[in-house]
Write a protein that holds these residues in place. Structure first.
Motif, short mmCIF file in Angstrom:
data_model
loop_
_atom_site.label_atom_id
_atom_site.label_comp_id
_atom_site.label_asym_id
_atom_site.label_seq_id
_atom_site.Cartn_x
_atom_site.Cartn_y
_atom_site.Cartn_z
N UNK A 89 -6.14 11.74 -4.68
CA UNK A 89 -6.25 12.65 -3.52
C UNK A 89 -6.31 11.94 -2.17
N UNK A 90 -5.65 10.81 -2.05
CA UNK A 90 -5.56 10.11 -0.77
C UNK A 90 -4.33 9.23 -0.79
N UNK A 91 -4.04 8.56 0.29
CA UNK A 91 -2.94 7.59 0.38
C UNK A 91 -3.48 6.27 0.93
N UNK A 92 -2.87 5.15 0.50
CA UNK A 92 -3.11 3.87 1.17
C UNK A 92 -2.01 3.69 2.22
N UNK A 93 -2.40 3.43 3.48
CA UNK A 93 -1.41 3.40 4.56
C UNK A 93 -1.45 2.16 5.43
N UNK A 94 -2.43 1.29 5.27
CA UNK A 94 -2.48 0.08 6.10
C UNK A 94 -3.10 -1.06 5.31
N UNK A 148 -5.36 7.24 4.11
CA UNK A 148 -4.97 8.45 4.81
C UNK A 148 -5.83 9.61 4.31
N UNK A 149 -5.92 10.68 5.10
CA UNK A 149 -6.70 11.88 4.79
C UNK A 149 -8.21 11.64 4.75
N UNK A 150 -8.62 10.41 4.90
CA UNK A 150 -10.05 10.08 4.97
C UNK A 150 -10.20 8.98 6.01
N UNK A 151 -11.42 8.60 6.32
CA UNK A 151 -11.64 7.47 7.23
C UNK A 151 -12.18 6.27 6.44
N UNK A 193 0.85 -1.19 0.00
CA UNK A 193 0.00 0.00 0.00
C UNK A 193 0.88 1.24 0.00
N UNK A 194 0.52 2.22 -0.82
CA UNK A 194 1.33 3.43 -0.89
C UNK A 194 0.64 4.56 -1.61
N UNK A 195 1.44 5.41 -2.25
CA UNK A 195 0.88 6.59 -2.90
C UNK A 195 1.93 7.21 -3.82
N UNK A 196 1.48 8.07 -4.71
CA UNK A 196 2.38 8.91 -5.49
C UNK A 196 1.86 10.35 -5.42
N UNK A 197 2.33 11.19 -6.31
CA UNK A 197 1.96 12.61 -6.24
C UNK A 197 0.48 12.85 -6.50
N UNK A 198 -0.20 11.90 -7.14
CA UNK A 198 -1.60 12.10 -7.50
C UNK A 198 -2.57 11.43 -6.56
N UNK A 199 -2.12 10.42 -5.82
CA UNK A 199 -3.05 9.74 -4.93
C UNK A 199 -2.57 8.35 -4.52
N UNK A 200 -3.50 7.55 -4.00
CA UNK A 200 -3.18 6.23 -3.43
C UNK A 200 -2.88 5.21 -4.52
N UNK A 201 -1.97 4.29 -4.19
CA UNK A 201 -1.62 3.19 -5.09
C UNK A 201 -1.56 1.89 -4.30
N UNK A 202 -2.11 0.82 -4.88
CA UNK A 202 -1.97 -0.51 -4.32
C UNK A 202 -1.23 -1.36 -5.33
#
Length: 576
Positions: A266-271, A284-287, A233-242
């Motif tokens: 406009x978000x990140x994947x973090x878990x 991230x940045x949301x619930x 799980x991660x992200x780049x400059x544009x948003x979340x990536x799996x």
């Protein structure tokens, strides 16, 4: 005079062990939550559904980014979130007071972002960060105690990155993966190390994946052992990536092995959490939580659904699962709220989750389910079942009470009598199911030297490992042999003496030997010249499951026998 065909069938008695009823003490289980300031603990017997059930372990000006449990020695480790200290607590002390947590190692790094226990080799790994020249992987063999700082711990890889964000194990191939994340969109690299190398020098860790763009960052990884798939799980400059990689079809050692099944702007994947056949990914940045049934593949964005938790958390940093109570937990920030969901509800909607603890911390970074005491019962009925395939055998055993995690299976040509000889023996790579407690299972072991006998032993596991099982002495099946005898004019025919086959026992010495009985049969000829020696099992099943398993064993024997018979007939025809 024409030569005849002489068939010798040897009968080997195989003993099928019935399930053994075992009794164990009631296990004490707990949840540990790491915040940005505190460590919280909750006994799962309280249901952990109210704030008062979560006790703050006070006295530290730092919470915990990650937890790892040494299941062999019963010790929990925590990587601190605002210092480079690795904390240590012996589980039997309950770990609910400051004095019970001691410093295992002060790395002098800015934080310990990840910590992981390799249960196959009994080794701890810790990843440092963030900022400066961190991004270091530390290693400690738990036989040292891992409690005296640099004496026990060593730096094995300096990635010159900012953060070693996560360390996980591909349990199918016994390969470690660690990802370093460069802050502020600097990019990530995944490092890979087969545990068979020791993973104790930098040369054993190789960079395997760096994303497809400079800004690709990886946060947390997960491994689906059922389907042999890695997720990141991660992200780049544009948003979340799996990201996803199938270790069953690739080595996951280059960028081309990884695919990106899901991106969200406009978000990140973090878990990440993989539980009950479901992949959960926290944002991230949301619930929000993204959810995918593993049976759907989780290899394209249409496989996922999304829902929001029912309160005001701004990210989902932590996800974990209590396998005993079948309950999922989520930790959030910046409110520091812990949520709870009964797995029976499927946890596929925000309304399935309830807020159970609004902690004093701003962020809940990690939650770990821990079995505090009462490891699984040891396996006591391990036995050998002969195989019709050269260089193999079957192992049969009953799933013991308390087993929830993968088995550790060891084999050696010398006896396995204690933990020292168990650890020194060769680890069998396998992905056997844990099974249902009290049910018997039979697993195939291949890749052995035909005709060689081996000692086998096993440990069951939950969060803690069991003691060693009974040791069995098994013969790896030798190929069926064909020998040529002389004509009757040159003397009588004497069949080769078949090899003695050891019978598996639960003792500390090799099993008693059983010499197969020879039953010579002449097929239409009076002067035999070709002898086929073949072992056939005598089976005495008592349940429908055993009957089905025995049919499969007998089918294997029959196919092998017919193959040898055909070869013998062909040899006879060629000689005429």
């Amino acid at each position: 005079m024409r030569k005849g065909l002489y068939i010798v069938l040897s009968v080997v008695a195989l003993y099928l062990v019935l399930p053994v009823n075992t009794v164990s003490a009631q296990a004490t289980e707990a949840l540990f939550a790491g915040g940005d300031v505190s460590i919280f603990k909750c006994l799962t017997s309280t249901d952990c559904n109210a704030l008062g059930e979560w006790i703050a372990v006070t006295g530290y000006a730092s919470g915990a980014n990650d937890f790892a449990v040494d299941t062999v020695n019963g010790v929990i480790y925590a990587g601190t979130s605002n210092s480079g200290i690795i904390l240590r607590c012996i589980l039997s002390t309950d770990c609910d007071a400051t004095a019970e947590w001691t410093t295992a190692y002060d790395t002098a790094s800015t934080s310990i972002e990840s910590i992981f226990f390799d249960p196959i080799n009994n080794v701890l790994y810790a990843g440092s960060g963030s900022g400066g020249d961190d991004g270091i992987i530390y290693r400690c063999a738990t036989s040292s105690g891992c409690d005296t700082g640099a004496t026990d711990w060593s730096a094995v890889l300096n990635t010159s990155g900012d953060i070693i964000q996560d360390i996980i194990l591909d349990t199918t191939n016994n390969v470690l993966y660690a990802n370093n994340a460069l802050t502020f969109g600097g990019g990530s690299v995944v490092y890979r190390c087969p545990t068979s190398t020791g993973c104790d020098t930098s040369g054993e860790w190789t960079a395997t994946f760096s994303g497809t763009a400079a800004g690709d960052n990886l946060y947390e990884m997960g491994y689906d052992a059922t389907n042999s798939v890695l997720y990141a799980a991660g992200y780049d400059a544009t948003g979340a990536e799996l990201w996803r990689c199938n270790v069953a079809t690739t080595s996951c050692d280059e960028n081309g092995d990884w695919t990106k099944p899901r991106s969200v702007a406009s978000t990140n994947f973090v878990s990440i959490l993989i539980a009950n056949g479901v992949l959960y990914v926290g944002r991230d940045f949301t619930d929000n939580i993204d959810r995918c049934l593993l049976t759907d593949g989780c290899d394209e964005t249409g496989d996922f659904t999304t829902y929001s938790l029912p309160s005001t958390g701004t990210n989902v940093y932590a996800l974990t699962y209590d396998p005993t109570a079948s309950v999922l937990y989520a930790g959030t920030g910046s409110a520091g709220i812990i949520y709870r969901c009964l797995a029976s509800s499927d946890c596929d909607a925000g309304t399935d989750w309830t807020a159970v603890a609004d902690t004093t911390d701003g962020i809940i970074l990690e939650i770990a389910w821990v079995q505090m005491s009462s490891p699984p019962n040891a396996i006591t009925d391990l036995s050998c079942v002969a195989s019709g395939v050269a260089g193999s055998t079957f192992l049969r055993f009953t799933t013991p009470t308390g087993a929830t995690n993968p088995y550790t299976v060891k084999y050696s040509t010398t006896n396995i009598t204690d933990d020292t000889t168990f650890n020194a023996a060769t680890t069998l790579t396998q992905s056997w199911p844990v099974g249902t407690v009290g049910a018997s299972q039979q697993q195939f072991v291949s890749g052995l030297s035909p005709g060689q006998s081996y000692f086998f032993n096993m440990k069951a596991a939950s969060t803690l490992q069991s003691t060693i099982s009974n040791t069995v002495y098994c013969l790896a099946t030798a190929p069926a042999t064909t020998t040529q005898a002389t004509d009757s004019s040159q003397g009588s025919v004497t069949p080769d003496t078949p090899e003695t086959i050891p019978e598996g026992t639960s003792g500390s010495t090799p099993g008693t030997s059983v010499t197969p009985e020879l039953q010579p049969t002449t097929l239409g000829q009076t002067n035999p010249s070709t002898i086929v020696i073949f072992s056939v099992p005598h089976l005495n099943p008592t349940t429908q499951t055993e009957i089905r398993e025995n049919i499969l064993v007998l089918q294997t024997y029959l196919v092998n026998f017919l193959q040898q018979l055909i070869k013998a007939l062909q040899a006879q025809l060629s000689a005429q």
